[in-house]
Design an enzyme around this catalytic site. Structure first.
Site, mmCIF file in Angstrom:
data_model
loop_
_atom_site.group_PDB
_atom_site.id
_atom_site.type_symbol
_atom_site.label_atom_id
_atom_site.label_comp_id
_atom_site.label_asym_id
_atom_site.label_seq_id
_atom_site.Cartn_x
_atom_site.Cartn_y
_atom_site.Cartn_z
ATOM 1 N N HIS A 121 0.877 -1.174 0.000
ATOM 2 C CA HIS A 121 0.000 0.000 0.000
ATOM 3 C C HIS A 121 0.916 1.227 0.000
ATOM 4 O O HIS A 121 2.028 1.156 0.528
ATOM 5 C CB HIS A 121 -0.832 -0.054 1.287
ATOM 6 C CG HIS A 121 -1.905 0.971 1.406
ATOM 7 N ND1 HIS A 121 -1.643 2.274 1.779
ATOM 8 C CD2 HIS A 121 -3.238 0.895 1.233
ATOM 9 C CE1 HIS A 121 -2.784 2.941 1.832
ATOM 10 N NE2 HIS A 121 -3.773 2.136 1.496
ATOM 11 N N ASP A 198 3.270 -4.190 7.894
ATOM 12 C CA ASP A 198 2.004 -3.468 7.764
ATOM 13 C C ASP A 198 0.880 -4.473 8.036
ATOM 14 O O ASP A 198 0.613 -5.352 7.223
ATOM 15 C CB ASP A 198 1.903 -2.897 6.344
ATOM 16 C CG ASP A 198 0.528 -2.331 6.007
ATOM 17 O OD1 ASP A 198 -0.381 -2.406 6.866
ATOM 18 O OD2 ASP A 198 0.364 -1.816 4.892
ATOM 19 N N GLN A 201 -4.331 -5.042 7.103
ATOM 20 C CA GLN A 201 -5.319 -6.000 6.585
ATOM 21 C C GLN A 201 -5.233 -7.356 7.286
ATOM 22 O O GLN A 201 -5.946 -8.287 6.911
ATOM 23 C CB GLN A 201 -5.127 -6.201 5.069
ATOM 24 C CG GLN A 201 -5.271 -4.943 4.237
ATOM 25 C CD GLN A 201 -6.687 -4.378 4.236
ATOM 26 O OE1 GLN A 201 -7.645 -5.028 4.658
ATOM 27 N NE2 GLN A 201 -6.834 -3.150 3.772
ATOM 28 N N LYS A 224 -10.311 -0.298 10.688
ATOM 29 C CA LYS A 224 -10.571 -1.472 9.843
ATOM 30 C C LYS A 224 -10.974 -2.676 10.681
ATOM 31 O O LYS A 224 -11.195 -3.762 10.157
ATOM 32 C CB LYS A 224 -9.326 -1.814 9.013
ATOM 33 C CG LYS A 224 -8.998 -0.761 7.937
ATOM 34 C CD LYS A 224 -7.917 -1.268 7.020
ATOM 35 C CE LYS A 224 -7.166 -0.184 6.282
ATOM 36 N NZ LYS A 224 -7.951 0.554 5.291
ATOM 37 N N CYS A 361 -4.790 2.683 -3.625
ATOM 38 C CA CYS A 361 -3.541 3.172 -3.030
ATOM 39 C C CYS A 361 -2.398 2.209 -3.289
ATOM 40 O O CYS A 361 -1.546 1.972 -2.422
ATOM 41 C CB CYS A 361 -3.685 3.406 -1.527
ATOM 42 S SG CYS A 361 -4.898 4.644 -1.139
#
Lengths: 407, 145
Positions: A121, A198, A201, A224, A361
């Site tokens: 991302h 990261d 997700q 999220k 993104c």
């Protein structure tokens, strides 16, 4: 897992959009919020709103306990050794930027390497581009295989003795690829690099154990995972966080302030200048309680099933291309032949179905896929197979609609 | 909200058969614009002679609304004076915001009015117009002494 009961806790899902029941398939962008989270935030504002770490008064104490209690909850959620290693940030982006500013720029020298992947991302890409430019370090990419996964051998070959930082996503927000972080971390450490993950997700959708993965930094966002916007987390190993200088200076983060110099509090507070995101942290704690009451393993299994079903339904539609590997997180990115994803998304929206259309993104990844944009349906614990049926029917309808109007 | 209000026949015709598609010479004013939120892009070329837009071409990638709007824009400004073209851009932007366009005749462009009911798509329709405004501002400055 009783999805019907879970859906009752999400008031927003019970509405019509453009005359159709809302089908919300955009949780990878932001999830919906359940009543326990909404109520926890409301309770804070109604009953004990106060600043933290300073008031002697009762409400101040209550607010401080709730805020620091949230930190402890996050530490348990990630299996971090100590809640001092949990820094509250504005979200994943600011957590990753904190590492890139405060850690990377201090350790990187000319000729050092930063290894990232083409599936990042922008928030796990641009901070490293900037850190490389500022320090003279080189940015290197691990190649992707045609199915959108990374071969461990390719990863091992890209990381060298000159690599100081590896920054990689746990789960791709476009392809749904789940990266073998534990293996990547072992390889990075063998070469003397630190690994920054990261988790935007992954944390919402699967059990994450930062000690088992042995990652050096791990970042994620509250919004999220059923929590409010504006709250995120950076986990870091203690000795790394202790080396880092704050990037924001002001109230809350200081130890002693003299006329010409000052000293900082210890971790985590030295990174939390200003009044912190109190309501956000309280909402995040409530979201963690909610997700754990359902069970992260059950959520993962449910989403795995939804992804499998969506792949099956979408692939059966002539002219639909699905991107990414078989084994994936709960999202499906696709295109419909001859119809731009914006037009697809507008037709879906006219039937109450919310999907994301655009580059997500991830412009370098779009170029790798050879497209300028895609549509993406992403799932969470409140989604059902019936909703995927509606998506598939609506895609069929979109095809027919454009076939008719375009002649 | 009806899809047919958005996807009017004239729009789809321009989408399928974009007018003034292609490149002019390299000495024409060239503007490359992206829509960073969605990846749409346009490369617009304008030839301005004696205060008039004498030729215009474009290439690009995008959705039906963005390409159709670009195509219709090129037809609308070809042969117009720079001031007329800029006034048209202003009127078009007002049309998108559902504001009064005054007594400017928008002709076929009226077909894009439906876009104003789909706020997420207004940016698509405006991309080519922004490129044109930027290009004409450049053209207004003397390139060489």
């Amino acid at each position: 897992m009783n999805v019907k009961e879970i859906r009752k806790l999400f008031p927003i899902l019970h509405q019509e959009v453009n005359g159709h029941p809302l089908v919300y398939l955009d949780s990878a962008a932001t999830s919906q919020k359940p009543l326990p989270v909404i109520e926890a935030v409301e309770r804070y504002y109604r009953e004990y709103n106060s600043n933290v770490h300073r008031g002697v008064h009762t409400l101040g104490t209550k607010a401080t306990e709730a805020y620091e209690g949230a930190r402890e909850k996050v530490a348990r959620f990630l299996n971090a050794p100590d809640s001092a290693q949990i820094i509250f940030t504005r979200g994943t982006t600011s957590a990753l930027n904190l590492v890139a500013w405060s850690y990377a720029r201090r350790v990187l020298r000319e000729g050092d390497e930063i290894v990232i992947t083409p599936m990042e991302h922008h928030s796990n890409l641009i901070p490293w581009q900037q850190a490389a430019k500022a320090t003279g370090a080189t940015l290197k990419y691990v190649p992707l295989r045609p199915d959108g996964t990374i071969a461990v051998e390719d990863f091992a070959q890209t990381v060298t003795e000159r690599t100081k930082i590896v920054a990689v996503t746990h789960v791709s927000n476009v392809l749904g690829t789940i990266n073998p972080i534990k293996t990547f971390a072992a390889i990075a450490h063998e070469k003397g690099a630190v690994i920054v993950v990261d988790g935007a997700q992954s944390a919402p959708h699967m059990k994450v154990d930062v000690q088992d993965l042995d990652v050096d930094f791990y970042a994620f966002s509250g919004h999220k995972m059923c929590a409010p916007t504006g709250i995120g987390v950076l986990y870091g190993k203690r000795h790394l966080l202790e080396q880092m200088e704050p990037v924001e200076f002001g109230g809350e983060m200081i130890d002693t302030v003299e006329l010409y110099d000052s000293t900082w509090k210890e971790i985590p507070w030295k990174f939390e200048g200003g009044t912190p995101i109190i309501a956000g942290a309280i909402g995040l704690a409530a979201a963690i309680d909610f997700l754990e009451s359902v069970g992260l393993d059950a959520i993962r299994a449910h989403e795995e099933q939804l992804a499998r079903y969506a792949l099956e339904r979408l692939r059966a539609i002539d002219g639909v291309t699905v991107y990414g590997p078989e084994e994936r997180a709960g999202l499906v990115t696709f295109n419909v032949e001859g119809i731009h994803p914006h037009d697809v998304a507008t037709v879906l929206d006219s039937r109450g179905i919310a999907v994301r259309a655009g580059h997500h993104c991830a412009q370098p990844l779009m170029r790798w896929l050879g497209v300028t944009a895609t549509a993406r349906a992403s799932f969470y614990l409140y989604n059902t197979e019936e909703e995927i049926d509606k998506l598939a029917d609506a895609l069929q309808y979109a095809k027919e609609y454009f076939h008719n109007v375009l002649g | 909200m009806s899809l047919d209000e958005l996807y009017r026949q004239v729009i789809l015709d321009h989408y399928q058969k974009p007018r003034n598609w292609g490149r002019l010479d390299d000495d024409a004013v060239t503007v490359d614009l992206n829509n960073p939120t969605c990846g749409d892009r346009i490369s617009l070329q304008l030839r301005v002679e004696g205060g008039k837009v004498t030729d215009v071409r474009f290439t690009g990638e995008g959705c039906s609304i963005s390409l159709a709007s670009a195509s219709m824009m090129t037809e609308a400004i070809k042969g117009k004076s720079v001031d007329e073209a800029l006034a048209l851009a202003d009127a078009f932007s007002r049309l998108m915001q559902r504001q009064d366009v005054g007594d400017i005749d928008l002709g076929d462009l009226e077909a894009l009015q439906g876009v104003s009911k789909f706020p997420a798509r207004i940016k698509c329709a405006l991309l080519a117009w922004k490129a044109m405004q930027e290009g004409l501002r450049h053209a207004g400055q003397p390139a060489k002494e």
